[in-house]
Scaffold this active site. Structure first.
Site, PDB file in Angstrom:
ATOM      1  N   PHE A 120      33.380  36.377  38.822  1.00 54.18           N
ATOM      2  CA  PHE A 120      34.418  37.144  38.137  1.00 54.18           C
ATOM      3  C   PHE A 120      35.742  36.391  38.419  1.00 54.18           C
ATOM      4  O   PHE A 120      35.778  35.200  38.166  1.00 54.18           O
ATOM      5  CB  PHE A 120      34.331  38.625  38.525  1.00 54.18           C
ATOM      6  CG  PHE A 120      33.220  39.317  37.730  1.00 54.18           C
ATOM      7  CD1 PHE A 120      31.886  38.886  37.833  1.00 54.18           C
ATOM      8  CD2 PHE A 120      33.496  40.320  36.816  1.00 54.18           C
ATOM      9  CE1 PHE A 120      30.874  39.448  37.053  1.00 54.18           C
ATOM     10  CE2 PHE A 120      32.484  40.898  36.037  1.00 54.18           C
ATOM     11  CZ  PHE A 120      31.182  40.458  36.163  1.00 54.18           C
ATOM     12  N   ASN A 176      31.472  18.829  26.930  1.00 52.74           N
ATOM     13  CA  ASN A 176      31.531  18.724  28.398  1.00 52.74           C
ATOM     14  C   ASN A 176      30.616  19.759  29.060  1.00 52.74           C
ATOM     15  O   ASN A 176      29.783  19.417  29.900  1.00 52.74           O
ATOM     16  CB  ASN A 176      32.968  18.880  28.903  1.00 52.74           C
ATOM     17  CG  ASN A 176      33.127  18.356  30.325  1.00 52.74           C
ATOM     18  OD1 ASN A 176      32.410  17.443  30.761  1.00 52.74           O
ATOM     19  ND2 ASN A 176      34.052  18.935  31.070  1.00 52.74           N
ATOM     20  N   TYR A 181      34.024  28.985  25.306  1.00 54.36           N
ATOM     21  CA  TYR A 181      33.833  28.777  26.746  1.00 54.36           C
ATOM     22  C   TYR A 181      32.693  29.650  27.269  1.00 54.36           C
ATOM     23  O   TYR A 181      31.746  29.158  27.895  1.00 54.36           O
ATOM     24  CB  TYR A 181      35.141  29.087  27.494  1.00 54.36           C
ATOM     25  CG  TYR A 181      34.969  29.209  28.984  1.00 54.36           C
ATOM     26  CD1 TYR A 181      34.627  28.094  29.758  1.00 54.36           C
ATOM     27  CD2 TYR A 181      35.115  30.437  29.637  1.00 54.36           C
ATOM     28  CE1 TYR A 181      34.444  28.214  31.131  1.00 54.36           C
ATOM     29  CE2 TYR A 181      34.946  30.560  31.008  1.00 54.36           C
ATOM     30  CZ  TYR A 181      34.605  29.448  31.751  1.00 54.36           C
ATOM     31  OH  TYR A 181      34.413  29.553  33.107  1.00 54.36           O
TER      32      TYR A 181
HETATM   33  P1  NAD Z   1      38.532  23.265  38.151  1.00 49.46           P
HETATM   34  O1  NAD Z   1      39.002  22.712  36.845  1.00 49.46           O
HETATM   35  O2  NAD Z   1      39.515  23.333  39.263  1.00 49.46           O
HETATM   36  O3  NAD Z   1      37.259  22.438  38.651  1.00 49.46           O
HETATM   37  C1  NAD Z   1      36.365  21.782  37.794  1.00 49.46           C
HETATM   38  C2  NAD Z   1      36.204  20.368  38.299  1.00 49.46           C
HETATM   39  O4  NAD Z   1      35.245  19.686  37.491  1.00 49.46           O
HETATM   40  C3  NAD Z   1      37.511  19.556  38.207  1.00 49.46           C
HETATM   41  O5  NAD Z   1      37.759  18.938  39.456  1.00 49.46           O
HETATM   42  C4  NAD Z   1      37.241  18.529  37.111  1.00 49.46           C
HETATM   43  O6  NAD Z   1      37.926  17.318  37.338  1.00 49.46           O
HETATM   44  C5  NAD Z   1      35.736  18.396  37.196  1.00 49.46           C
HETATM   45  N1  NAD Z   1      35.094  17.968  35.946  1.00 49.46           N
HETATM   46  C6  NAD Z   1      35.181  18.559  34.743  1.00 49.46           C
HETATM   47  N2  NAD Z   1      34.431  17.881  33.859  1.00 49.46           N
HETATM   48  C7  NAD Z   1      33.855  16.845  34.533  1.00 49.46           C
HETATM   49  C8  NAD Z   1      32.968  15.802  34.155  1.00 49.46           C
HETATM   50  N3  NAD Z   1      32.522  15.676  32.923  1.00 49.46           N
HETATM   51  N4  NAD Z   1      32.574  14.927  35.131  1.00 49.46           N
HETATM   52  C9  NAD Z   1      33.018  15.047  36.400  1.00 49.46           C
HETATM   53  N5  NAD Z   1      33.868  16.010  36.803  1.00 49.46           N
HETATM   54  C10 NAD Z   1      34.279  16.902  35.865  1.00 49.46           C
HETATM   55  O7  NAD Z   1      37.914  24.699  37.857  1.00 49.46           O
HETATM   56  P2  NAD Z   1      37.526  25.871  38.876  1.00 49.46           P
HETATM   57  O8  NAD Z   1      38.467  27.002  38.664  1.00 49.46           O
HETATM   58  O9  NAD Z   1      37.322  25.325  40.220  1.00 49.46           O
HETATM   59  O10 NAD Z   1      36.132  26.313  38.260  1.00 49.46           O
HETATM   60  C11 NAD Z   1      34.924  25.699  38.678  1.00 49.46           C
HETATM   61  C12 NAD Z   1      33.785  26.222  37.822  1.00 49.46           C
HETATM   62  O11 NAD Z   1      33.722  27.639  37.918  1.00 49.46           O
HETATM   63  C13 NAD Z   1      33.923  25.917  36.338  1.00 49.46           C
HETATM   64  O12 NAD Z   1      32.644  25.606  35.844  1.00 49.46           O
HETATM   65  C14 NAD Z   1      34.431  27.221  35.748  1.00 49.46           C
HETATM   66  O13 NAD Z   1      34.038  27.356  34.409  1.00 49.46           O
HETATM   67  C15 NAD Z   1      33.747  28.243  36.634  1.00 49.46           C
HETATM   68  N6  NAD Z   1      34.442  29.546  36.726  1.00 49.46           N
HETATM   69  C16 NAD Z   1      35.713  29.605  37.265  1.00 49.46           C
HETATM   70  C17 NAD Z   1      36.347  30.856  37.387  1.00 49.46           C
HETATM   71  C18 NAD Z   1      37.716  31.008  38.011  1.00 49.46           C
HETATM   72  O14 NAD Z   1      38.187  32.155  38.156  1.00 49.46           O
HETATM   73  N7  NAD Z   1      38.403  29.918  38.398  1.00 49.46           N
HETATM   74  C19 NAD Z   1      35.700  32.024  36.944  1.00 49.46           C
HETATM   75  C20 NAD Z   1      34.422  31.901  36.389  1.00 49.46           C
HETATM   76  C21 NAD Z   1      33.803  30.662  36.317  1.00 49.46           C
HETATM   77  N1  UFG Z   2      47.623  37.433  32.773  1.00 44.73           N
HETATM   78  C1  UFG Z   2      48.916  37.816  32.472  1.00 44.73           C
HETATM   79  N2  UFG Z   2      49.884  36.873  32.526  1.00 44.73           N
HETATM   80  C2  UFG Z   2      49.630  35.578  32.862  1.00 44.73           C
HETATM   81  C3  UFG Z   2      48.303  35.197  33.166  1.00 44.73           C
HETATM   82  C4  UFG Z   2      47.301  36.160  33.117  1.00 44.73           C
HETATM   83  O1  UFG Z   2      49.189  38.977  32.162  1.00 44.73           O
HETATM   84  O2  UFG Z   2      50.567  34.753  32.868  1.00 44.73           O
HETATM   85  C5  UFG Z   2      46.572  38.464  32.723  1.00 44.73           C
HETATM   86  C6  UFG Z   2      45.470  38.161  31.726  1.00 44.73           C
HETATM   87  O3  UFG Z   2      45.869  38.563  30.432  1.00 44.73           O
HETATM   88  C7  UFG Z   2      44.321  38.976  32.309  1.00 44.73           C
HETATM   89  C8  UFG Z   2      44.555  38.894  33.819  1.00 44.73           C
HETATM   90  O4  UFG Z   2      45.929  38.520  33.976  1.00 44.73           O
HETATM   91  O5  UFG Z   2      44.475  40.306  31.903  1.00 44.73           O
HETATM   92  C9  UFG Z   2      43.683  37.861  34.496  1.00 44.73           C
HETATM   93  O6  UFG Z   2      43.833  36.641  33.785  1.00 44.73           O
HETATM   94  P1  UFG Z   2      43.323  35.234  34.349  1.00 44.73           P
HETATM   95  O7  UFG Z   2      43.680  34.208  33.338  1.00 44.73           O
HETATM   96  O8  UFG Z   2      43.806  35.071  35.739  1.00 44.73           O
HETATM   97  O9  UFG Z   2      41.755  35.428  34.440  1.00 44.73           O
HETATM   98  P2  UFG Z   2      40.717  35.827  33.298  1.00 44.73           P
HETATM   99  O10 UFG Z   2      40.219  37.190  33.667  1.00 44.73           O
HETATM  100  O11 UFG Z   2      41.242  35.665  31.945  1.00 44.73           O
HETATM  101  O12 UFG Z   2      39.645  34.667  33.462  1.00 44.73           O
HETATM  102  C10 UFG Z   2      38.892  34.432  34.649  1.00 44.73           C
HETATM  103  C11 UFG Z   2      38.447  32.966  34.716  1.00 44.73           C
HETATM  104  C12 UFG Z   2      37.538  32.625  33.563  1.00 44.73           C
HETATM  105  C13 UFG Z   2      36.415  33.593  33.517  1.00 44.73           C
HETATM  106  C14 UFG Z   2      36.931  35.016  33.513  1.00 44.73           C
HETATM  107  C15 UFG Z   2      35.799  35.951  33.586  1.00 44.73           C
HETATM  108  O13 UFG Z   2      39.561  32.123  34.695  1.00 44.73           O
HETATM  109  O14 UFG Z   2      36.986  31.337  33.768  1.00 44.73           O
HETATM  110  O15 UFG Z   2      37.781  35.237  34.637  1.00 44.73           O
HETATM  111  O16 UFG Z   2      36.175  37.149  34.117  1.00 44.73           O
HETATM  112  F1  UFG Z   2      35.703  33.402  32.397  1.00 44.73           F
END
Ligand code: NAD
Ligand code: UFG
Length: 328
Positions: free
Chosen positions: A168, A91, A140
């Site tokens: 972040f 994906n 990832y």
């Molecule tokens: P999300 O899952 O809410 O959004 C991703 C969207 O992409 C979803 O709506 C899903 O249905 C769609 N999607 C996935 N694969 C698809 C495909 N093949 N075709 C069409 N649609 C597809 O995730 P999010 O938290 O909004 O994250 C968005 C982006 O940001 C992602 O690429 C994620 O890796 C990146 N990111 C998120 C965070 C975070 O803290 N949430 C941090 C770093 C990077």
């Molecule tokens: N955590 C807990 N309990 C929970 C969930 C999370 O203690 O139930 C902790 C995690 O261990 C971590 C912190 O909360 O220490 C933040 O965790 P998140 O899962 O909220 O976020 P991450 O930092 O693991 O990940 C996020 C995005 C990723 C991205 C990453 C990069 O979701 O897509 O930040 O910083 F890659």
């Protein structure tokens, strides 16, 4: 600008689409709804489909006269990526590559990509600048770093101009619209803490209390989703003005420990939040804090919600009004 927002029904993408409309642009959302929500698309056109469906993407570009694209589609559960790397590579890399090809074959050469702090792996220094060594510890993070590399070579060979934004920790919700964070399953700290405050979960389990940080819990850099969205518009507008391809970190440059997040959530919600201390979650770096000075200096990015309390307030408003997320 007419912008194809791939993944625009997801958490961050829905805020990007809304912000594009607010800035006078026209979003066209493409999402297969595998993770996203139809109700999250509150402005612009919505098309349900897969980003890897090249014929569909080419048809949309032609019919909608698309000028630029934002690519937010991905699977993003770090733990799942370790046990199912194939799903992530197909994906996040395979479908993303097909999307890029549809764009370049259609003459669209402005591209904004959702990258992540997970490309760095365990940081060697804090705050983390863009040129910090990249050693992703999960499939990832590797998938996102690989796609950054693909973009570099597509720019050189085909003139695909891109800005990759390494988020972040995204958090919060738009303070006005009825959109917010609703991942299934939810793995992120802030929504889980707030669901605990709502009584929807018995407790929040803190993953690890023996990290080399001030209170033993991990430290993260939380950034409001509207501030992330704003950066996408600035990136698109810079590309439209002929900016060169580049990569920016996006964070507030300030770290909060997991315990601090829970304390702020207690204050904001006024609720009791039960905490259970558990073992470390594999692959979690102790501290992730961004240096985001480059995007501030070069694109004039200015976060509107630098304080964690404000970020959590907007998230609480969403969760309080939508205890079951978009369902019901
Ligand atoms: P999300 O899952 O809410 O959004 C991703 C969207 O992409 C979803 O709506 C899903 O249905 C769609 N999607 C996935 N694969 C698809 C495909 N093949 N075709 C069409 N649609 C597809 O995730 P999010 O938290 O909004 O994250 C968005 C982006 O940001 C992602 O690429 C994620 O890796 C990146 N990111 C998120 C965070 C975070 O803290 N949430 C941090 C770093 C990077
Ligand atoms: N955590 C807990 N309990 C929970 C969930 C999370 O203690 O139930 C902790 C995690 O261990 C971590 C912190 O909360 O220490 C933040 O965790 P998140 O899962 O909220 O976020 P991450 O930092 O693991 O990940 C996020 C995005 C990723 C991205 C990453 C990069 O979701 O897509 O930040 O910083 F890659």
């Amino acid at each position: 600008m007419k912008v194809l927002v791939a993944g625009g029904a997801g958490y961050i993408g829905s805020h990007v689409g809304l912000e594009l409309s607010r800035w006078g642009h026209q979003p066209v959302v493409l999402d297969n709804l595998v993770k996203g929500h139809r109700q999250a698309v509150v402005t612009g056109k919505f098309i349900q489909g897969d980003v890897g469906d090249k014929a569909l993407v080419k048809q949309i570009i032609q019919e909608e006269q698309i000028e630029a694209a934002v690519h937010l589609c991905a699977y993003s559960l770090v733990g799942e990526s370790v046990t199912e790397p194939a799903k992530y590579f197909h994906n996040n890399i395979g479908n993303g590559l097909s999307f890029l090809d549809a764009l370049r074959e259609s003459g669209v050469n402005k591209f904004v990509f959702s990258s992540t702090a997970a490309v760095f792996g365990e940081p060697e220094k804090i705050p983390i600048p863009e040129d910090h060594p990249k050693n992703p510890t999960s499939p990832y993070g590797f998938s996102k770093l690989t796609f950054e590399g693909i973009l570099k070579f597509y720019d050189r060979a085909y003139g695909m101009k891109y800005i990759a934004l390494r988020y972040f920790n995204a958090a919060g919700a738009d303070p006005e619209a009825a959109i917010g964070e609703d991942h299934q399953p939810e793995s992120h700290l802030i929504p889980i803490v707030l669901q605990t405050a709502q009584g929807l979960r018995p407790h929040i389990e803190i993953f690890g209390t023996d990290y080399p940080t001030s209170d033993g819990t991990c430290v993260r850099d939380y950034i409001h989703v509207n501030d992330l969205a704003q950066a996408h518009i600035l990136a698109l507008e810079a590309l439209a003005k002929g900016a060169d391809s580049t990569i920016y970190n996006l964070g507030n440059g300030q770290g909060y420990s997991n315990r601090q997040v829970i304390e702020v959530a207690k204050k904001v919600s006024g609720k009791v939040i039960s905490v259970k201390e558990g073992p470390r979650r594999p692959g979690d770096p102790a501290v992730l804090v961004a240096s985001a000075n480059r995007i501030k200096e070069e694109l004039g990015w200015k976060p509107q919600y630098p304080q964690l309390e404000k970020i959590i307030e907007t998230a609480w408003r969403w969760h309080a009004g939508h205890p079951n997320g978009y369902e019901g």
